[in-house]
Scaffold this motif. Sequence first.
Motif, PDB file in Angstrom:
ATOM      1  N   GLU A  93       0.823  -1.215   0.000  1.00  0.00           N
ATOM      2  CA  GLU A  93       0.000   0.000   0.000  1.00  0.00           C
ATOM      3  C   GLU A  93       0.855   1.262   0.000  1.00  0.00           C
ATOM      4  N   LEU A  94       1.945   1.265   0.757  1.00  0.00           N
ATOM      5  CA  LEU A  94       2.847   2.415   0.755  1.00  0.00           C
ATOM      6  C   LEU A  94       3.366   2.675  -0.655  1.00  0.00           C
ATOM      7  N   GLU A  95       3.787   1.620  -1.334  1.00  0.00           N
ATOM      8  CA  GLU A  95       4.301   1.758  -2.700  1.00  0.00           C
ATOM      9  C   GLU A  95       3.211   2.191  -3.671  1.00  0.00           C
ATOM     10  N   LYS A 135       9.844   2.563 -10.532  1.00  0.00           N
ATOM     11  CA  LYS A 135       8.617   2.131 -11.210  1.00  0.00           C
ATOM     12  C   LYS A 135       7.711   1.460 -10.183  1.00  0.00           C
ATOM     13  N   PRO A 136       6.974   2.270  -9.402  1.00  0.00           N
ATOM     14  CA  PRO A 136       6.141   1.678  -8.351  1.00  0.00           C
ATOM     15  C   PRO A 136       4.980   0.873  -8.912  1.00  0.00           C
ATOM     16  N   ALA A 137       4.531  -0.094  -8.122  1.00  0.00           N
ATOM     17  CA  ALA A 137       3.346  -0.876  -8.483  1.00  0.00           C
ATOM     18  C   ALA A 137       2.156   0.061  -8.598  1.00  0.00           C
ATOM     19  N   GLN A 138       1.282  -0.230  -9.529  1.00  0.00           N
ATOM     20  CA  GLN A 138       0.098   0.597  -9.731  1.00  0.00           C
ATOM     21  C   GLN A 138      -0.951   0.255  -8.685  1.00  0.00           C
ATOM     22  N   GLY A 139      -1.646   1.290  -8.223  1.00  0.00           N
ATOM     23  CA  GLY A 139      -2.718   1.105  -7.257  1.00  0.00           C
ATOM     24  C   GLY A 139      -3.991   0.638  -7.935  1.00  0.00           C
ATOM     25  N   ASP A 140      -5.068   0.637  -7.195  1.00  0.00           N
ATOM     26  CA  ASP A 140      -6.365   0.232  -7.725  1.00  0.00           C
ATOM     27  C   ASP A 140      -6.778   1.173  -8.850  1.00  0.00           C
ATOM     28  N   GLU A 141      -7.361   0.609  -9.905  1.00  0.00           N
ATOM     29  CA  GLU A 141      -7.736   1.419 -11.069  1.00  0.00           C
ATOM     30  C   GLU A 141      -8.843   2.417 -10.773  1.00  0.00           C
ATOM     31  N   ASP A 142      -9.601   2.206  -9.710  1.00  0.00           N
ATOM     32  CA  ASP A 142     -10.683   3.126  -9.361  1.00  0.00           C
ATOM     33  C   ASP A 142     -10.291   4.072  -8.231  1.00  0.00           C
TER      34      ASP A 142
END
Length: 182
Positions: A93-95, A135-142
């Motif tokens: 979540e931090l990332e 290149k951080p992980a992408q969060g939730d699309e919404d």
Amino acid sequence: MNNRFEEKTVASEVLFEGKVISLRVEEVELPDGKFAKRELVGHPGAVAIIAITDDNKLILVEQYRKALNRSIIEIPAGKIEPGEDNEVTALRELEEETGYGAHQFNYLQSFATSPGFANEIIHIFVAKGLYKIEKPAQGDEDEFINIIECTIEEAEQMVLDESIYDAKTAFAILYAKKLIDN
């Protein structure tokens, strides 16, 4: 812990099973032998992160919360996925929410958010030695997030002017002040 006021479940009916929560009604026997109904929300639990920069600023996120019909400023946080370790969730979540990683990452405390009707527990972590992830992980699309970096004094003012409006973040700011002042 003394359970002298324990309510024994005598019947339970699931009314809703969603992606994030469930809702059930339980009939319980009270300590005096009478019966009552309890409407209960089930939640898998969540994590939240007090992220502190090397110059003692907090990393906060602003996002719209439909349940409140407004944007609020919060510490980074998110729901624990099934089978996922709390610390793994917190680092993810931090990332995803801030683009940061942390060299120092420690569990602080857990607490119930709304024990009158929900079983959600939030596990708080402290992140220090922050570094930007290329290149951080992408969060939730919404999920649409604005990252805010502020001093502890600015965060305290946000609590007073209700920009920070949720209990986990107000709770975290109390701890952050102690961590920064020491």
